[in-house]
Every structure is written in structure tokens, then in C-alpha cells.
Design an enzyme around this catalytic site. Structure first.
Site, PDB file in Angstrom:
ATOM      1  N   TYR A  67       0.668  -1.123  -0.162  1.00 12.22           N
ATOM      2  CA  TYR A  67      -0.044  -0.055  -0.226  1.00 12.22           C
ATOM      3  C   TYR A  67       0.981   1.321  -0.148  1.00 12.22           C
ATOM      4  O   TYR A  67       0.385   2.305  -0.266  1.00 12.22           O
ATOM      5  CB  TYR A  67      -0.841   0.120   1.217  1.00 12.22           C
ATOM      6  CG  TYR A  67      -2.087  -0.910   1.248  1.00 12.22           C
ATOM      7  CD1 TYR A  67      -2.191  -1.869   0.023  1.00 12.22           C
ATOM      8  CD2 TYR A  67      -2.760  -1.416   2.247  1.00 12.22           C
ATOM      9  CE1 TYR A  67      -3.262  -2.720  -0.020  1.00 12.22           C
ATOM     10  CE2 TYR A  67      -3.760  -2.193   2.470  1.00 12.22           C
ATOM     11  CZ  TYR A  67      -4.132  -2.856   1.077  1.00 12.22           C
ATOM     12  OH  TYR A  67      -4.835  -3.864   1.023  1.00 12.22           O
ATOM     13  N   LYS A 103       3.903 -15.130   2.508  1.00 10.50           N
ATOM     14  CA  LYS A 103       3.959 -16.087   1.102  1.00 10.50           C
ATOM     15  C   LYS A 103       5.293 -16.321   0.870  1.00 10.50           C
ATOM     16  O   LYS A 103       5.806 -15.859  -0.207  1.00 10.50           O
ATOM     17  CB  LYS A 103       3.085 -15.407   0.006  1.00 10.50           C
ATOM     18  CG  LYS A 103       1.713 -15.497   0.016  1.00 10.50           C
ATOM     19  CD  LYS A 103       1.249 -17.050  -0.076  1.00 10.50           C
ATOM     20  CE  LYS A 103       1.220 -17.394  -1.571  1.00 10.50           C
ATOM     21  NZ  LYS A 103       0.688 -18.997  -1.569  1.00 10.50           N
ATOM     22  N   ASP A 129      -2.688 -17.859   2.054  1.00  4.01           N
ATOM     23  CA  ASP A 129      -3.693 -18.461   1.538  1.00  4.01           C
ATOM     24  C   ASP A 129      -4.368 -19.539   2.302  1.00  4.01           C
ATOM     25  O   ASP A 129      -5.325 -20.083   2.720  1.00  4.01           O
ATOM     26  CB  ASP A 129      -3.578 -19.025  -0.016  1.00  4.01           C
ATOM     27  CG  ASP A 129      -2.222 -19.706  -0.169  1.00  4.01           C
ATOM     28  OD1 ASP A 129      -1.301 -19.649   0.984  1.00  4.01           O
ATOM     29  OD2 ASP A 129      -1.983 -20.413  -1.099  1.00  4.01           O
ATOM     30  N   ASP A 163      -5.053  -7.109   5.681  1.00  4.01           N
ATOM     31  CA  ASP A 163      -6.386  -6.457   5.397  1.00  4.01           C
ATOM     32  C   ASP A 163      -7.489  -7.332   5.021  1.00  4.01           C
ATOM     33  O   ASP A 163      -8.553  -7.423   5.353  1.00  4.01           O
ATOM     34  CB  ASP A 163      -5.950  -5.413   4.097  1.00  4.01           C
ATOM     35  CG  ASP A 163      -7.109  -4.654   3.883  1.00  4.01           C
ATOM     36  OD1 ASP A 163      -8.220  -4.404   4.704  1.00  4.01           O
ATOM     37  OD2 ASP A 163      -6.987  -3.857   2.821  1.00  4.01           O
ATOM     38  N   ASP A 191     -10.720  -8.922   7.843  1.00  5.02           N
ATOM     39  CA  ASP A 191     -11.933  -8.731   7.201  1.00  5.02           C
ATOM     40  C   ASP A 191     -12.610 -10.335   7.276  1.00  5.02           C
ATOM     41  O   ASP A 191     -13.987 -10.392   7.561  1.00  5.02           O
ATOM     42  CB  ASP A 191     -12.058  -8.310   6.003  1.00  5.02           C
ATOM     43  CG  ASP A 191     -12.207  -6.854   6.138  1.00  5.02           C
ATOM     44  OD1 ASP A 191     -12.116  -6.153   6.904  1.00  5.02           O
ATOM     45  OD2 ASP A 191     -12.470  -5.985   4.872  1.00  5.02           O
TER      46      ASP A 191
END
Length: 371
Positions: free
Chosen positions: A144, A195, A228, A252, A256
């Protein structure tokens, strides 16, 4: 008693002012019943600041945010201020600027399932009953904020969008340290998610978290997990987790996902913390996870619980008032147990109520649990 706890209220947009009003009421209650005085100032951020000043965060408000002990934020954004061509003039830019200028690098997102709301989740009750997870998301680095970024014309009718995922040793270690310290006060277990199998930044993340663990936190159980797989495991067996630490992008997404396991965004608080100074104090901002919900703004329908729980986090992490934080959490739990529900968590057989009535009920319950 003189005011020695300085708070800046930034109600923001949409339902922000409505839910923040309930925090004001709890602060007034603490003044009357607990002899605890807060020096509260108020400013504008997001769309409200754009309307007033032409920018989502002006210099005066930022200066005040830097001067107080903690910032309480409501919500920002709404279709009125959508600006797809200039991200610096969107309400969310004010929020990002606050995080950056205050150095708020660690975002704490608890996902707690209240007993009374077990059936509000889309997951089976036996999977999420008693769930209590803390996700620690790195907040000021990663994709970001990385450079280079942007959209460029590369000819032949083609354009290219670039965002750069980048982390340094110090950025990784400081957020991992927050996670390990929290774990020591909880169930002493950290899952670090990245990852590392396909991303160099993820490999560095795994290496640095491992090194810090070996040097300073070997008493804490550390497990590594690809992000993941972590997303899948959150749905499959969420109670295996205690503290999860991860980067900005994955945090993020995963936070959520975890939030909706609890049944409603309207119930979830968050804290964003900076580095401790020489006196051990941190810059901090506390806000509900939910957005500005412009469709119900001004109608006294919003759930104030997430904002009140965010204030409880402020009491705990900025003012070292854990017992007072627990009073608020217990009062909310008891009110929900008694069947009171705002529209977002309404269920058959429960009593639907407004924002204000939910606040009334929590204040009455505070009188009981504090006596």
C-alpha cells in the site's frame, strides 16, 4: 480531578458521529461514577474535512492528533466524496495520512464471538463458540505504500499498473514484537502468515520473525503459515489461532475474513499503535472496523458496540485501565445476553433497538457491573 487523559475525537462521516456520541456518554459516565476525567477535543477528518477545508485532513487536526494521548475515530467515506482520479482527495486519504504521520505501524484487530451472538455467524456454532483471536496487521509498509507505484501508458493502447511490495528488517521485527508481547498476555501462541514460497518479501518476513523469536521470545510458540492456507484454516478451524501477525495486504484481507466469522462488522473494534517513546507511551488511534454506512446515516440505526469496544481498547492500551475496559466489555456482553439488538445483529425473539437505546442499555448495565 484534573483532566490528564487527552483524547481527540474524529467522528468523520456517515454513522461516525452517531456511534461516537455513545462514547461521549460512556466518558461522562466514567467522570460521574469512576472519578475519571478525560480532556476531549474534536476535529474533522474524511469527507467532513473535505467539505470544510478542501482536504481530508488539515494541518491543524494532524497537529492535534500528534499532541494527544489517543485518537478516537468514527468512520470515513461515502459516495458523495468518491474521486477515482485523485486518491489524495478521497476521505480515506485522511485516514492513511493519520496512520502514517502518527507512525501507527501495528493494527490490532480482535475477532471475538460473544456468547449471545454465536448464531449470528454463518459458520456452525461449534466451530466459532468461544472464539477469541487477535490479528496484528502491519499498517504502514508493504504494497500500500511501496514505491514505485502508479499507472503508466506503455503504448499500443496498453497501460501498466504497478504497486511494490517492500519490507525492511526493522519494519518486520517491530510488528512481530507487538504480536509476541500480546501473545505472552494471552495464550502464548503466534502464527506468522506470509507467502514465503513465492515472494522475496515473504521470505524475509519469515526469516526475521524466526530470528526475533529465537533471540527474545523463545517462550512463545511460533508457527509459520502461508497466508492463503491461513485464510482457509480460519474457516476450517479458527480456534487453533491465538495471535496472528501478518503484513499490510494479507492483514487487510484476513482480518476482514475473521471479522465476519463473528457475525457482524458492527461488533468489532480495532487499535492502531505506534512505537513506544522513552516513557513507554505510544501514539494510538482506535476505531470500529465497520465503515461509514451512508445508507443508514442519521437514522439512529447504527450499532455503537464496535466503537464502544474500541474505546475499551483505548482504556487498555493507552491508559493502562484494564479493569475499566473490562467493565465496558462486560456491560455490552450482558446487554446482548439480555436480548437487545440493533438491526445488524437482529435475530428472531430478540428486541430490536436504536443506536441511542443500545447506548441507554449499556449505561444502565455499567451501573450494575460497576456497583
Amino acid at each position: 480531578m484534573p483532566a490528564n487523559k487527552k483524547l481527540l475525537f474524529l467522528p468523520g462521516d456517515g454513522i461516525g458521529p452517531e456511534v461516537m456520541r455513545q462514547v461521549r456518554r460512556v466518558i461522562d459516565w466514567m467522570d460521574r461514577k469512576r472519578g475519571m476525567t478525560f480532556d476531549v477535543s474534536e476535529g474533522l477528518v474524511g469527507g467532513a474535512a473535505i467539505d470544510a477545508y478542501g482536504v481530508p485532513l488539515n494541518d491543524a487536526t494532524l497537529a492535534e492528533a500528534l499532541a494527544v494521548d489517543a485518537v478516537m475515530l468514527g468512520a470515513v467515506g461515502g459516495p458523495k466524496w468518491d474521486n477515482p482520479t485523485d486518491y489524495t482527495k478521497r476521505p480515506e486519504a485522511g485516514l492513511l495520512a493519520l496512520r502514517k504521520e502518527l507512525g501507527l505501524f501495528a493494527n490490532l484487530r480482535p475477532a471475538v464471538v460473544f456468547d449471545a451472538l454465536v448464531d449470528a455467524s454463518t459458520l456452525k456454532a461449534d466451530v466459532i463458540r468461544g472464539l477469541d483471536i487477535m490479528i496484528v496487521r502491519e499498517l504502514t509498509g508493504g504494497v500500500y505504500f511501496g514505491e514505485p507505484r502508479g499507472i503508466t501508458d506503455i503504448g499500443n493502447g496498453e497501460r501498466r499498473g504497478v504497486n511494490t511490495q517492500v519490507y525492511t528488517t526493522s519494519e518486520i521485527r517491530r510488528v512481530a514484537r507487538v504480536a509476541f508481547e500480546l501473545a505472552r498476555k494471552r495464550n502464548n501462541k503466534v502464527h506468522s502468515m506470509e507467502k514465503a514460497n513465492v515472494m522475496e518479501s515473504g521470505l524475509l518476513w519469515r526469516q526475521e520473525v524466526t530470528k526475533l523469536h529465537q533471540e527474545e521470545y523463545s517462550d512463545v510458540t511460533l508457527e509459520h503459515m502461508y497466508a492463503d492456507n491461513g485464510a482457509m484454516q480460519l474457516l476450517k478451524n479458527p480456534k487453533q489461532f491465538d495471535v496472528i501477525v501478518t503484513d499490510n495486504l494479507f492483514g487487510d484481507i484476513l482480518s476482514d475474513e475473521a471479522s465476519m466469522m463473528t457475525g457482524s462488522l458492527g461488533m468489532l473494534p480495532s487499535a492502531s499503535l505506534g512505537a513506544p517513546d522513552a516513557d513507554g507511551k505510544r501514539k494510538a488511534m482506535y476505531e470500529p472496523v465497520h465503515g461509514s454506512a451512508p445508507d443508514i446515516a442519521g437514522r439512529d440505526l447504527a450499532n455503537p458496540c464496535a466503537t464502544l469496544l474500541s474505546f475499551a481498547m483505548a482504556l487498555r492500551y493507552s491508559f493502562d485501565l484494564d479493569e475499566d475496559a473490562k467493565l465496558i466489555e462486560k456491560a455490552i456482553q450482558n446487554v446482548l445476553g439480555g436480548g437487545m439488538r440493533t438491526a445488524d445483529i437482529m435475530a428472531p425473539g430478540m428486541a430490536r433497538c436504536s443506536t441511542t437505546v443500545m447506548g441507554d442499555s449499556i449505561l444502565r448495565e455499567l451501573d450494575k457491573v460497576a456497583s
